[in-house]
Design a protein around this motif. Structure first.
Motif, PDB file in Angstrom:
ATOM      1  N   TYR A 114       0.837  -1.193   0.000  1.00 42.65           N
ATOM      2  CA  TYR A 114       0.000   0.000   0.000  1.00 42.65           C
ATOM      3  C   TYR A 114       0.872   1.243   0.000  1.00 42.65           C
ATOM      4  O   TYR A 114       1.996   1.228   0.499  1.00 42.65           O
ATOM      5  CB  TYR A 114      -0.892   0.033   1.253  1.00 42.65           C
ATOM      6  CG  TYR A 114      -1.855  -1.116   1.332  1.00 42.65           C
ATOM      7  CD1 TYR A 114      -3.080  -1.069   0.674  1.00 42.65           C
ATOM      8  CD2 TYR A 114      -1.551  -2.250   2.069  1.00 42.65           C
ATOM      9  CE1 TYR A 114      -3.974  -2.128   0.751  1.00 42.65           C
ATOM     10  CE2 TYR A 114      -2.430  -3.311   2.158  1.00 42.65           C
ATOM     11  CZ  TYR A 114      -3.642  -3.247   1.487  1.00 42.65           C
ATOM     12  OH  TYR A 114      -4.521  -4.300   1.575  1.00 42.65           O
ATOM     13  N   LYS A 115       0.345   2.331  -0.531  1.00 40.98           N
ATOM     14  CA  LYS A 115       0.998   3.633  -0.496  1.00 40.98           C
ATOM     15  C   LYS A 115       0.301   4.456   0.590  1.00 40.98           C
ATOM     16  O   LYS A 115      -0.926   4.577   0.598  1.00 40.98           O
ATOM     17  CB  LYS A 115       0.862   4.303  -1.864  1.00 40.98           C
ATOM     18  CG  LYS A 115       1.881   5.357  -2.127  1.00 40.98           C
ATOM     19  CD  LYS A 115       3.250   4.731  -2.326  1.00 40.98           C
ATOM     20  CE  LYS A 115       4.155   5.756  -2.955  1.00 40.98           C
ATOM     21  NZ  LYS A 115       5.546   5.504  -2.740  1.00 40.98           N
ATOM     22  N   VAL A 116       1.081   4.995   1.529  1.00 43.87           N
ATOM     23  CA  VAL A 116       0.549   5.770   2.657  1.00 43.87           C
ATOM     24  C   VAL A 116       1.248   7.121   2.671  1.00 43.87           C
ATOM     25  O   VAL A 116       2.470   7.196   2.578  1.00 43.87           O
ATOM     26  CB  VAL A 116       0.783   5.028   3.993  1.00 43.87           C
ATOM     27  CG1 VAL A 116       0.385   5.892   5.176  1.00 43.87           C
ATOM     28  CG2 VAL A 116       0.014   3.711   4.000  1.00 43.87           C
TER      29      VAL A 116
ATOM     30  N   VAL B  20       3.805   0.429   2.578  1.00 41.25           N
ATOM     31  CA  VAL B  20       3.517  -0.482   3.675  1.00 41.25           C
ATOM     32  C   VAL B  20       3.219  -1.837   3.047  1.00 41.25           C
ATOM     33  O   VAL B  20       2.259  -1.981   2.290  1.00 41.25           O
ATOM     34  CB  VAL B  20       2.318  -0.001   4.510  1.00 41.25           C
ATOM     35  CG1 VAL B  20       2.009  -0.984   5.629  1.00 41.25           C
ATOM     36  CG2 VAL B  20       2.575   1.391   5.074  1.00 41.25           C
ATOM     37  N   THR B  21       4.061  -2.819   3.348  1.00 40.70           N
ATOM     38  CA  THR B  21       3.892  -4.166   2.816  1.00 40.70           C
ATOM     39  C   THR B  21       3.218  -5.016   3.883  1.00 40.70           C
ATOM     40  O   THR B  21       3.698  -5.100   5.011  1.00 40.70           O
ATOM     41  CB  THR B  21       5.254  -4.783   2.431  1.00 40.70           C
ATOM     42  OG1 THR B  21       5.883  -3.912   1.482  1.00 40.70           O
ATOM     43  CG2 THR B  21       5.080  -6.160   1.826  1.00 40.70           C
TER      44      THR B  21
ATOM     45  N   LEU C  48      -4.241   6.533   3.642  1.00 33.81           N
ATOM     46  CA  LEU C  48      -4.009   5.467   2.673  1.00 33.81           C
ATOM     47  C   LEU C  48      -4.306   6.030   1.294  1.00 33.81           C
ATOM     48  O   LEU C  48      -5.418   6.456   1.006  1.00 33.81           O
ATOM     49  CB  LEU C  48      -4.912   4.271   2.957  1.00 33.81           C
ATOM     50  CG  LEU C  48      -4.796   3.114   1.974  1.00 33.81           C
ATOM     51  CD1 LEU C  48      -3.423   2.453   2.076  1.00 33.81           C
ATOM     52  CD2 LEU C  48      -5.889   2.095   2.235  1.00 33.81           C
ATOM     53  N   VAL C  49      -3.284   6.081   0.441  1.00 30.55           N
ATOM     54  CA  VAL C  49      -3.437   6.606  -0.910  1.00 30.55           C
ATOM     55  C   VAL C  49      -4.028   5.531  -1.819  1.00 30.55           C
ATOM     56  O   VAL C  49      -4.843   5.805  -2.680  1.00 30.55           O
ATOM     57  CB  VAL C  49      -2.083   7.105  -1.470  1.00 30.55           C
ATOM     58  CG1 VAL C  49      -2.196   7.565  -2.894  1.00 30.55           C
ATOM     59  CG2 VAL C  49      -1.529   8.214  -0.572  1.00 30.55           C
ATOM     60  N   GLY C  50      -3.609   4.303  -1.615  1.00 36.64           N
ATOM     61  CA  GLY C  50      -4.073   3.172  -2.416  1.00 36.64           C
ATOM     62  C   GLY C  50      -3.018   2.108  -2.453  1.00 36.64           C
ATOM     63  O   GLY C  50      -2.077   2.106  -1.665  1.00 36.64           O
ATOM     64  N   ARG C  51      -3.138   1.210  -3.407  1.00 36.52           N
ATOM     65  CA  ARG C  51      -2.127   0.173  -3.577  1.00 36.52           C
ATOM     66  C   ARG C  51      -0.954   0.729  -4.362  1.00 36.52           C
ATOM     67  O   ARG C  51      -1.120   1.544  -5.260  1.00 36.52           O
ATOM     68  CB  ARG C  51      -2.697  -1.025  -4.300  1.00 36.52           C
ATOM     69  CG  ARG C  51      -3.695  -1.767  -3.448  1.00 36.52           C
ATOM     70  CD  ARG C  51      -4.137  -3.020  -4.115  1.00 36.52           C
ATOM     71  NE  ARG C  51      -5.111  -3.703  -3.265  1.00 36.52           N
ATOM     72  CZ  ARG C  51      -5.544  -4.906  -3.490  1.00 36.52           C
ATOM     73  NH1 ARG C  51      -5.110  -5.581  -4.533  1.00 36.52           N
ATOM     74  NH2 ARG C  51      -6.414  -5.456  -2.682  1.00 36.52           N
ATOM     75  N   ALA C  52       0.223   0.267  -4.006  1.00 31.98           N
ATOM     76  CA  ALA C  52       1.445   0.734  -4.688  1.00 31.98           C
ATOM     77  C   ALA C  52       1.624  -0.003  -5.994  1.00 31.98           C
ATOM     78  O   ALA C  52       1.122  -1.054  -6.204  1.00 31.98           O
ATOM     79  CB  ALA C  52       2.657   0.523  -3.796  1.00 31.98           C
TER      80      ALA C  52
END
Length: 101
Positions: A37-39, A73-74, A97-101
């Motif tokens: 995830y991208k945070v 964040v993995t 939480l921006v979304g999935r990386a």
């Protein structure tokens, strides 16, 4: 990015034979769903710890690694996680939480 992962000893390593040179929990095989995830907003180790603690509390989560420098964040879990549950956990930690990386 979501993928099923399985960690096993590498062929030819000291652990690839029937016996193990390590013993204990270090030899456990981890199987699950890995999602990155991208945070936004994490800037330091304290931030990483706060996100890790909140996401780790979600049911089914077996591993969390937050990296402030990349904002990633993995998460390893036994099954796919509900995106809104992850968003709520990150929000509870004080980040977005921006979304999935």
């Amino acid at each position: 990015m979501t993928a099923e992962t399985e960690t096993q000893p590498t062929a030819g390593s000291c652990c690839s034979s029937t016996g193990s040179c390590h013993g204990g929990a270090a030899d456990a095989v981890e199987v699950g769903v890995t999602t990155v995830y991208k945070v936004s907003g994490m800037t330091c180790g304290h931030c990483e710890g706060a996100v890790t603690a909140e996401v780790s509390a979600l049911p089914g989560v077996t591993s969390v690694k937050a990296v402030a420098a990349t904002g990633e964040v993995t998460v390893v879990s036994t099954t796919a996680l509900d995106a809104e549950a992850v968003r709520a956990a990150v929000d509870e930690a004080g980040y977005e939480l921006v979304g999935r990386a």
